[in-house]
Design a protein around this motif. Structure first.
Motif, PDB file in Angstrom:
ATOM      1  N   ARG A 201       0.813  -1.221   0.000  1.00  0.00           N
ATOM      2  CA  ARG A 201       0.000   0.000   0.000  1.00  0.00           C
ATOM      3  C   ARG A 201       0.844   1.269   0.000  1.00  0.00           C
ATOM      4  N   GLN A 206       1.105   7.949   0.820  1.00  0.00           N
ATOM      5  CA  GLN A 206       1.728   7.381   2.013  1.00  0.00           C
ATOM      6  C   GLN A 206       3.158   7.884   2.228  1.00  0.00           C
ATOM      7  N   GLY A 231      -0.187   1.717   5.537  1.00  0.00           N
ATOM      8  CA  GLY A 231      -0.948   2.388   4.495  1.00  0.00           C
ATOM      9  C   GLY A 231      -1.543   3.717   4.883  1.00  0.00           C
TER      10      GLY A 231
END
Length: 285
Positions: A201, A206, A231
């Protein structure tokens, strides 16, 4: 570049992800076939003498002449070899399976990172490097971009390392590195996700902290961008020098992601330097 570790993808493939965690690892594959060796340039090696002691220094004096003409710029040892590393060196040399970082964390805490994903080599473009960096490097000649993603020992953070190889001469490379991080502002390097890994992710939202370095003695720019492995998104990525400044209490600062970005960039710079110098010395044997 040669191979990918357990949990990472091998070079020379067209896919984008990582191998299953326990997948077998090859150790001799390179990023692409090694080019035929060209006739090497004649280089002059300066000898190092210790005056007054009568002792002779090592076989290399720290510099090679880049050209024979008077007034030509001086190339540090390994500069020419570094231009070829991206396709000559095995993947485990350029992106080791594990990277140790003694004193790399907050409060000089030790860090260890494990490789979880490797991307195929790529042409220089905004998809694999920050736009500001691309604009700065393109006039010098941008050769290729290599990237890999690592996770820390607790699998709570992830970090993408990028190696941007240039065709710059020594003078241009030295000018490039001066205040490069400051000039790029908030132009953050892209993240490399690793499908099926802890970095699955890790995307643009992020990215938490980043750093880059353009050493004067290597034709390369090293970038590193870190984030949380769970994430979670970050409103505004911070350059590592800001993320590690005293008095910060936000999650990015407390997690040490700024330390990780700067620590990894410095370690990969040192790794490339060691590899290039070793290649240069091998030529003199």
């Amino acid at each position: 570049m040669a191979q990918a570790p357990a949990g990472s993808a091998a070079y020379g493939f067209g896919g984008s992800g990582a191998l299953p965690p326990e997948a077998p690892v090859e150790t001799t594959t390179r990023l692409r076939p090694v080019r035929e060796k060209r006739a090497g340039r004649t280089v002059a090696v300066a000898a190092c003498a210790v005056l007054g002691m009568g002792l002779i220094g090592g076989a290399l004096a720290g510099v090679w002449l880049a050209a024979a003409e008077p007034g030509a710029p001086v190339e540090p040892v390994g500069y020419a070899e570094a231009k070829e590393i991206w396709h000559n060196a095995p993947v485990d040399t350029l992106f080791p399976r594990t990277v140790a970082g003694p004193g790399a964390g907050p409060g000089a805490a030790a860090r260890t990172w494990t490789r979880v994903a490797v991307a195929p080599d790529a042409a220089c473009s905004p998809a694999v490097m920050a736009k500001g960096l691309l604009a700065a490097v393109r006039p010098l000649g941008c050769e290729r971009v290599l990237r890999a993603t690592y996770t820390d020992a607790t699998a709570s953070s992830v970090i993408t390392v990028g190696l941007v190889f240039t065709r710059a001469d020594v003078t241009a490379q030295g000018a490039l590195g001066r205040d490069l991080t400051t000039r790029l502002g908030q132009d953050v390097p892209p993240a490399l996700a690793g499908p099926g890994t802890v970095a699955a992710r890790f995307g643009a939202g992020q990215r938490a902290s980043w750093w880059l370095t353009a050493p004067a003695d290597l034709p390369v720019v090293v970038t590193a961008v870190s984030g949380f492995a769970d994430g979670r998104s970050v409103d505004r990525p911070l350059p590592a020098d800001q993320a590690t400044s005293a008095g910060r209490t936000d999650a990015v600062a407390q997690s040490g992601l700024g330390h990780e970005a700067k620590g990894m960039a410095k370690r990969f710079e040192a790794l490339l330097r060691t590899t290039a110098v070793a290649a240069a010395k091998e030529k003199t044997r």
